[in-house]
Design an enzyme around this catalytic site. Structure first.
Site, PDB file in Angstrom:
ATOM      1  N   HIS A  80       0.812  -1.217   0.000  1.00 45.88           N
ATOM      2  CA  HIS A  80       0.000   0.000   0.000  1.00 45.88           C
ATOM      3  C   HIS A  80       0.848   1.271   0.000  1.00 45.88           C
ATOM      4  CE1 HIS A  80      -3.717   1.903  -0.141  1.00 45.88           C
ATOM      5  NE2 HIS A  80      -4.282   1.529   0.993  1.00 45.88           N
TER       6      HIS A  80
ATOM      7  N   ASP B 100      -2.285   2.002  -4.643  1.00 48.21           N
ATOM      8  CA  ASP B 100      -3.556   2.333  -4.004  1.00 48.21           C
ATOM      9  C   ASP B 100      -4.585   1.256  -4.301  1.00 48.21           C
ATOM     10  OD1 ASP B 100      -2.598   4.718  -2.956  1.00 48.21           O
ATOM     11  OD2 ASP B 100      -3.119   5.853  -4.767  1.00 48.21           O
TER      12      ASP B 100
END
Length: 545
Positions: A518, A522
């Site tokens: 992450h 995204d």
């Protein structure tokens, strides 16, 4: 003739080293492979051996000085009557063998532990395929090794007779360490107890002391343990150990004479000191009585016993591969915040194509038609559309890879390995199918080349092969994403036609789980990738060859 001793390269990304200590002074006599000086780099501490026997005639670099790799740091003048060294040794001189001569007949050819990848500095000999006295052909498999990237069979460099085995099964040695001799005068497996024990030869050659990374000592005590007996030194000035082992001992205020050494000639390895620190936590049982030497036969018996003790209630040491896998997984979870996205994909169209074409495909191309090339092709196409999923985060920058180097996780009886399909985006469906089948087969039979098991940019792992719905995999660093393949199952599914009418049908459904970093990817990027992947598989319209 004089031989230059150079600062060695201790890894692809290491370009300099600091000389921390000279073990000899100018004018001293040195034996071949006798430790000459110690170095420290940002990744390893190591003892560097003399490439030849002779007199250390000149020291060019002082202690504490940092120099670039391949810099001449000393000169050893060979004693009169000595020639050039055998094939596979670390000589930096200019002597060459006479063309056309038989290297084995000229005094024996050293067989060394090869470097099985740019970041690998040691390997464990798991099995000798020949015994001392056996005849061997050039390129005939000689022994098997295990590293953190590959298990492999190592071939003989020449034809001849295996006259000496220097490293026993189960022993871990550094790259370029001589593990056997072909031809020349040998006497089988060395008698470790009969070699010289004077202080000048107290430490072995280069590979026995190099350590790739600092050890994990979590939970170990910070004080010495008085209940462990002190080993007899037999007149030696110091216990055999590497700079890294001595550093660990210093950090934990531990007398190394309390540690049982299981390495060559009783040498204390990193594993030995970590085992000792673990066993001697407060309240734990005392360690077995240490020994300062161990024969090759005893080492083999110990290894075989450990391998055989896989019974309920038994405690079995981690294999080398298992230990390194554990380390890599912990590192990945610590480095990358993992996020997961699960998609269920209708594989009915693919299943029908495969069922219809599998006999013809295998007959024409000589490889079975599995689901993997379909999945690999769809993943590659999605990666080209969304290159962020194929990127890596390094030094605060996003590195977009030029090619899709597709890692295929292969489960082995002794661990897990990830061979790599290079430049998958350039391959046809047939080429991709053949590459996947070939790599998987050679991974299972220990035939992979070192470069074939590293450098992937995205990994596929088939966790559903055992029937599971889906898995939540750990990212294979330094990649940023990994795709887990779930089990293929027939399910009742609601189908909606063009007019919006719903019916229930039986479809071949499969769940896929994308695990991604992450920091770099995204949720929207992950979703776009998975949607493209899903569309390709559900609407497959490619020729398969």
């Amino acid at each position: 003739m004089p031989t230059d001793v150079v600062m060695p390269q201790m890894g692809e990304s290491i370009f300099e080293g600091t000389i921390t200590r000279w073990l000899k002074k100018a004018g001293d006599a040195v034996e071949k492979d006798e430790p000459l000086f110690e170095i420290s780099t940002d990744k390893v501490d190591a003892e560097i051996p003399s490439p030849v026997a002779g007199i250390l005639s000149e020291i060019k670099v002082a202690e504490g000085e940092t120099v670039q790799i391949n810099t001449v740091v000393a000169v050893v003048a060979e004693e009169q009557g000595q020639g050039t060294e055998g094939l596979g040794t670390n000589v930096q001189g200019t002597g060459n063998r006479e063309q056309g001569s038989d290297p084995a007949a000229a005094g024996g050819v050293d067989v060394v532990m090869p470097q099985m990848g740019e970041s690998i500095f040691e390997g464990t000999i798991t099995r000798w395929l020949k015994k001392a006295g056996d005849a061997v052909e050039k390129d005939e498999p000689l022994f098997e090794i295990s590293t953190d990237k590959v298990d492999a069979e190592i071939p003989s460099p020449v034809a001849g007779v295996l006259t000496e085995i220097k490293a026993a099964e189960g022993e871990t040695v550094q790259i370029n360490t001589v593990v056997a001799v072909i031809g020349g005068q040998g006497s089988g497996i060395r008698d470790q107890g009969s070699e010289k024990a004077d202080a000048a030869t107290d430490s072995p050659a280069i590979g026995t002391s190099v350590q790739v990374a600092p050890p994990a000592t979590t939970g170990a005590p910070a004080t010495p343990e008085p209940e462990a007996p002190v080993a007899e030194l037999n007149g030696r000035e110091r216990v055999r150990s590497s700079p890294l082992v001595r550093k660990i001992a210093q950090e934990h205020q531990l007398d190394l004479r309390r540690v049982a050494g299981t390495g060559s000639e009783g040498r204390i390895t990193k594993e030995d000191i970590l085992r000792h620190l673990t066993q001697h936590r407060p309240g734990s049982a005392a360690a077995p009585k240490p020994a300062t030497s161990e024969t090759a036969a005893a080492a083999k018996e110990r290894t075989d016993t450990a391998q055989a003790s896989k019974l309920p209630g038994q405690v079995v040491p981690l294999s080398r591969m298992r230990a390194i896998i554990a380390q890599r997984m912990v590192e990945s979870v610590a480095i990358a915040p993992h996020v997961y996205s699960v998609y269920k994909i209708d594989m009915t169209r693919i299943a029908r194509i495969r069922e219809r074409e599998k006999a013809r495909f295998e007959q024409k191309h000589g490889v079975k038609l599995t689901y993997m090339p379909f999945i690999g092709a769809a993943a590659t196409e999605a990666l080209r559309r969304y290159p962020i999923v194929n990127a890596s985060l390094k030094d605060g920058s996003i590195h977009y890879h030029q090619h899709v180097d597709l890692g295929i996780a292969v489960a082995l009886e002794w661990g897990l390995i990830v061979p790599v399909v290079r430049q998958a985006e350039t391959l046809s469906f047939v080429e991709l199918a053949k590459a996947m089948a070939d790599l998987a087969e050679r991974a299972r039979t220990k035939k992979l080349k070192p470069e074939e098991a590293s450098g992937s940019t995205f990994t596929l792992t088939n966790s559903g092969v055992f029937g599971g719905e889906f898995g939540t995999p750990i990212i294979n660093q330094p990649e940023s994403a990994i795709l887990a393949i779930g089990g293929l199952k027939k399910e009742a599914v609601v189908l909606t036609d063009a007019e919006g009418n719903d019916t229930i049908g039986v479809r071949a459904m499969q769940s896929y789980c994308l695990g991604f970093d992450h920091r770099l990817i995204d949720g929207a990027d992950g979703g776009k990738f998975m949607s493209a992947f899903k569309r390709t598989l559900e609407g497959w319209d490619r020729e398969i060859g």
